[in-house]
Write a protein that holds these residues in place. Structure first.
Motif, PDB file in Angstrom:
ATOM      1  N   GLU A   1       4.773  -3.496  -3.148  1.00  0.00           N
ATOM      2  CA  GLU A   1       5.009  -5.204  -3.919  1.00  0.00           C
ATOM      3  C   GLU A   1       3.604  -5.157  -4.956  1.00  0.00           C
ATOM      4  OE1 GLU A   1       7.480  -5.877  -4.437  1.00  0.00           O
ATOM      5  OE2 GLU A   1       8.472  -5.432  -2.357  1.00  0.00           O
ATOM      6  N   GLU A   2       2.403  -4.886  -4.276  1.00  0.00           N
ATOM      7  CA  GLU A   2       0.601  -4.585  -4.483  1.00  0.00           C
ATOM      8  C   GLU A   2       0.893  -3.846  -5.699  1.00  0.00           C
ATOM      9  OE1 GLU A   2       1.085  -6.423  -0.725  1.00  0.00           O
ATOM     10  OE2 GLU A   2       1.519  -4.695  -0.974  1.00  0.00           O
TER      11      GLU A   2
ATOM     12  N   ASP B   1       3.054  -4.182  -8.458  1.00  0.00           N
ATOM     13  CA  ASP B   1       1.947  -5.714  -9.395  1.00  0.00           C
ATOM     14  C   ASP B   1       0.177  -5.440 -10.697  1.00  0.00           C
ATOM     15  OD1 ASP B   1       4.182  -7.479  -8.507  1.00  0.00           O
ATOM     16  OD2 ASP B   1       2.826  -8.238  -6.546  1.00  0.00           O
ATOM     17  N   HIS B   2       0.214  -4.290  -9.499  1.00  0.00           N
ATOM     18  CA  HIS B   2      -1.098  -4.072  -9.572  1.00  0.00           C
ATOM     19  C   HIS B   2      -0.671  -3.359 -10.756  1.00  0.00           C
ATOM     20  CE1 HIS B   2      -5.815  -3.316  -9.828  1.00  0.00           C
ATOM     21  NE2 HIS B   2      -5.480  -2.756 -10.936  1.00  0.00           N
TER      22      HIS B   2
ATOM     23  N   VAL C   1       1.654  -3.594 -13.351  1.00  0.00           N
ATOM     24  CA  VAL C   1       2.628  -5.028 -14.367  1.00  0.00           C
ATOM     25  C   VAL C   1       0.761  -5.199 -14.875  1.00  0.00           C
ATOM     26  CG1 VAL C   1       4.108  -6.669 -14.947  1.00  0.00           C
ATOM     27  CG2 VAL C   1       4.612  -4.347 -13.775  1.00  0.00           C
ATOM     28  N   GLY C   2      -0.130  -5.559 -14.144  1.00  0.00           N
ATOM     29  CA  GLY C   2      -0.584  -6.349 -14.585  1.00  0.00           C
ATOM     30  C   GLY C   2      -1.771  -5.529 -15.613  1.00  0.00           C
TER      31      GLY C   2
ATOM     32  N   ARG D   1      10.107  -0.123  -8.551  1.00  0.00           N
ATOM     33  CA  ARG D   1      10.010  -1.575  -8.385  1.00  0.00           C
ATOM     34  C   ARG D   1       8.868  -2.132  -9.618  1.00  0.00           C
ATOM     35  NH1 ARG D   1      10.116  -0.621  -3.451  1.00  0.00           N
ATOM     36  NH2 ARG D   1      10.606  -2.579  -1.841  1.00  0.00           N
TER      37      ARG D   1
ATOM     38  N   ARG E   1       9.780  -4.431 -12.578  1.00  0.00           N
ATOM     39  CA  ARG E   1       9.223  -6.276 -13.101  1.00  0.00           C
ATOM     40  C   ARG E   1       9.519  -5.914 -14.611  1.00  0.00           C
ATOM     41  NH1 ARG E   1       7.917  -5.124  -7.563  1.00  0.00           N
ATOM     42  NH2 ARG E   1       6.112  -6.701  -7.122  1.00  0.00           N
TER      43      ARG E   1
ATOM     44  N   SER F   1      -4.321  -6.533  -0.550  1.00  0.00           N
ATOM     45  CA  SER F   1      -4.100  -7.676  -0.300  1.00  0.00           C
ATOM     46  C   SER F   1      -3.998  -7.814   0.941  1.00  0.00           C
ATOM     47  CB  SER F   1      -2.722  -8.274  -0.298  1.00  0.00           C
ATOM     48  OG  SER F   1      -1.194  -7.504   0.447  1.00  0.00           O
TER      49      SER F   1
END
Length: 323
Positions: free
Chosen positions: A102-103, A106-107, A109-110, A158, A162, A288
């Motif tokens: 997940e991390e 997310d990174h 996408v960021g 993932r 997203r 995280s």
């Protein structure tokens, strides 16, 4: 051999918690520098198992010299570890493939969304007193763009899930994943060359292998449009960094977001530093507090399984296609 007699030497990388490993395993756990083959030979001479960091190299010569039963790495990738030599000498190689899915997604996408909107450059301007909305490089509309994804493992899937609601289309290039699996994520399977020709932006998630080393190169950048954002959260060596610097300088691509580099830590004068069109983070995408805990628990659990003669959950198959 009793648990108390075993010695696990763990890299002094701060991501590892020697005390937690010691409590879980009931054996001697000693932190040490394991960053080079020479350090491994010196500091793990009496070890039954080693836990190395992401940048450590474990070549055939070290595996042949040391009397190890397990080489573990707290990461997904295995570049630098000679898995085939380990198998030949009865050494189990363990990785942790699912602790930070997940991390990292997310990174990625960021990095992508921040750069696609020019946010880092705009923020630097505003902080310097330059209140100017003019774009730092070509900026398009996210909802109209196509994102190309290189490799389609668990993190990339993932990422695709997203990012798809934000964009028009997602393309995927991964010859080792069935097209049906890619389509299950509402993405279109294509070859790598076609992906570079058709995508507006590129997100790289590939492991570093002989096949993938330098695959995102000058030809790939030339095929991408001048508004392209290139993101890499896979492995640094997959992207040709000098070709990327050239592509940014000549306008072949617009921006790049990198959480991984070919050499880590990089030299202070790295060609991608000091640019308002590049965002580099220090291989922090995995982090995280929960991921750090899961990482240490997974390593401890798999070392315990290996010592009991059971199959570790993160045991690496030396014949796996992606190695």
């Amino acid at each position: 051999m009793s648990d108390a007699d075993r010695l696990v030497v763990v890299s002094d990388d701060p991501r590892y918690d020697p005390e937690r490993l010691r409590e879980s395993l009931g054996c001697r756990v000693e932190p040490a520098d394991l960053s080079t083959p020479e350090a491994l030979r010196t500091n793990a001479a009496d070890a039954d198992a080693v836990v190395v960091n992401v940048g450590s190299t474990v070549p055939r010569s070290v595996i042949e010299e040391l009397d190890l039963t397990v080489v573990a790495r707290g990461a997904v990738g295995l570049d630098g570890i000679n898995v085939s030599a380990a198998a030949e000498h009865g050494v189990q190689v363990i990785h942790v493939p699912d602790y930070c899915l997940e991390e990292v997604a997310d990174h990625a996408v960021g990095l992508f969304t921040a750069l696609a909107r020019g946010i880092p450059a705009y923020a630097d301007r505003a902080a310097a007193g330059d209140w100017d909305w003019q774009p730092p490089y070509p900026i398009g509309r996210l909802a109209d763009c196509t994102v190309g994804v290189v490799s389609f493992g668990p993190i990339a899937r993932r990422f695709a899930d997203r990012v798809l609601p934000l964009v028009d289309d997602v393309l995927v290039a991964d010859p080792y994943v069935d097209d049906a699996v890619i389509r299950e994520h509402d993405a279109e399977p294509v070859g790598f060359d076609a992906l570079c020709r058709r995508a507006d932006h590129l997100s790289v998630h590939a492991p570093l292998t002989e096949e993938t080393r330098g695959m995102v190169d000058e030809d790939a950048f030339d095929a991408l449009p001048p508004h392209a954002v290139v993101v890499n959260t896979g492995r640094g060596g997959v992207v040709d960094e000098e070709a990327l610097a050239t592509a940014l300088a000549d306008g072949s691509v617009a921006a790049a977001g990198l959480d991984v580099l070919a050499a880590e830590p990089p030299a202070a004068d790295h060609s991608l530093f000091g640019r308002d069109d590049v965002l580099v983070t220090p291989h922090a995408g995995w982090y995280s507090a929960a991921a750090e805990r899961d990482l240490n628990d997974a390593i401890a659990g798999d070392l315990a399984r290996a010592f009991r003669g059971e199959e570790p959950r993160g045991l690496v198959d030396p014949d796996a296609d992606w190695l």
